[in-house]
Design a protein around this motif. Sequence first.
Motif, PDB file in Angstrom:
ATOM      1  N   SER A   7      -4.381  -7.094  -1.470  1.00 52.04           N
ATOM      2  CA  SER A   7      -5.149  -6.496  -2.559  1.00 52.04           C
ATOM      3  C   SER A   7      -4.251  -5.595  -3.394  1.00 52.04           C
ATOM      4  O   SER A   7      -3.289  -5.018  -2.899  1.00 52.04           O
ATOM      5  CB  SER A   7      -6.339  -5.688  -2.018  1.00 52.04           C
ATOM      6  N   LEU A  42      -7.464   5.711  -1.881  1.00 47.82           N
ATOM      7  CA  LEU A  42      -8.266   5.172  -0.784  1.00 47.82           C
ATOM      8  C   LEU A  42      -9.138   6.271  -0.193  1.00 47.82           C
ATOM      9  O   LEU A  42      -8.634   7.334   0.162  1.00 47.82           O
ATOM     10  CB  LEU A  42      -7.376   4.613   0.325  1.00 47.82           C
ATOM     11  N   HIS A  76      -3.695  -6.802   6.684  1.00 44.03           N
ATOM     12  CA  HIS A  76      -4.107  -6.363   5.355  1.00 44.03           C
ATOM     13  C   HIS A  76      -2.898  -5.711   4.696  1.00 44.03           C
ATOM     14  O   HIS A  76      -2.187  -4.938   5.343  1.00 44.03           O
ATOM     15  CB  HIS A  76      -5.258  -5.358   5.441  1.00 44.03           C
ATOM     16  N   MET A  91      -1.440  -3.990   0.779  1.00 46.31           N
ATOM     17  CA  MET A  91      -1.792  -3.573  -0.574  1.00 46.31           C
ATOM     18  C   MET A  91      -0.564  -3.041  -1.287  1.00 46.31           C
ATOM     19  O   MET A  91       0.393  -2.586  -0.662  1.00 46.31           O
ATOM     20  CB  MET A  91      -2.876  -2.513  -0.564  1.00 46.31           C
ATOM     21  N   LEU A 116       0.277  -1.319  -5.475  1.00 43.12           N
ATOM     22  CA  LEU A 116      -0.235  -0.922  -6.780  1.00 43.12           C
ATOM     23  C   LEU A 116       0.157  -1.917  -7.866  1.00 43.12           C
ATOM     24  O   LEU A 116      -0.517  -2.039  -8.885  1.00 43.12           O
ATOM     25  CB  LEU A 116       0.308   0.474  -7.126  1.00 43.12           C
ATOM     26  N   ALA A 161      -4.166  -2.243  -5.015  1.00 39.02           N
ATOM     27  CA  ALA A 161      -4.901  -0.995  -4.810  1.00 39.02           C
ATOM     28  C   ALA A 161      -3.944   0.177  -4.877  1.00 39.02           C
ATOM     29  O   ALA A 161      -2.750   0.039  -4.609  1.00 39.02           O
ATOM     30  CB  ALA A 161      -5.611  -1.013  -3.454  1.00 39.02           C
ATOM     31  N   ASP A 162      -4.500   1.322  -5.214  1.00 40.04           N
ATOM     32  CA  ASP A 162      -3.755   2.571  -5.247  1.00 40.04           C
ATOM     33  C   ASP A 162      -3.982   3.280  -3.921  1.00 40.04           C
ATOM     34  O   ASP A 162      -5.081   3.765  -3.650  1.00 40.04           O
ATOM     35  CB  ASP A 162      -4.230   3.431  -6.415  1.00 40.04           C
TER      36      ASP A 162
END
Length: 173
Positions: free
Chosen positions: A31, A38, A5, A7, A9, A33-34
């Motif tokens: 993904s 989380l 996984h 991520m 920003l 994401a910030d």
Amino acid sequence: MSPAHAMDLIPEAISLARRLAEERGVRVDFSVADVCALPADSVAGYDLVVDSYCLQSIVLDEDRSAVFSAVRSRLKPGGYYVISTALHVPGREAEDGFWYDASTGIYYREVPAGSAADQVVEIDGRWYVPHRRHLSAEALRDELGAAGFQVLSLESAEAADVVCRVGSGEASS
């Protein structure tokens, strides 16, 4: 084997990473994401969490605390947290338009007076926003320890490569 996984920003960074993974036939669940937003995860499922030059961009104490909490909650017992980040280099002068606060490790970037940015501070009649955080190796080790990590290895010069895991105890250098 389940996919890794990843991520970021920045959507463009994810697009580039996705393309590179596809070219190499690597399975990764990407993904946008910030990482500072989380929530703590109730299921520890990772053997390894890697931070590749993200931590230096997480400037504020509350954001760093949130990230460390999210990492701790996601690591399996015995899992590792590996960090690569820039460090403060003693004697290095801040570039034009920046101001370095040695007490916090925060580099501030100058902005025009009257800017409507978050976290604007006035320093010597000029306006700045927090930009990066470059701690000394010792301060980074202390911060990680206070956040509940055992630092197993911290190799440093202008940047640090850190290996740690959840827990306390004597750390090596």
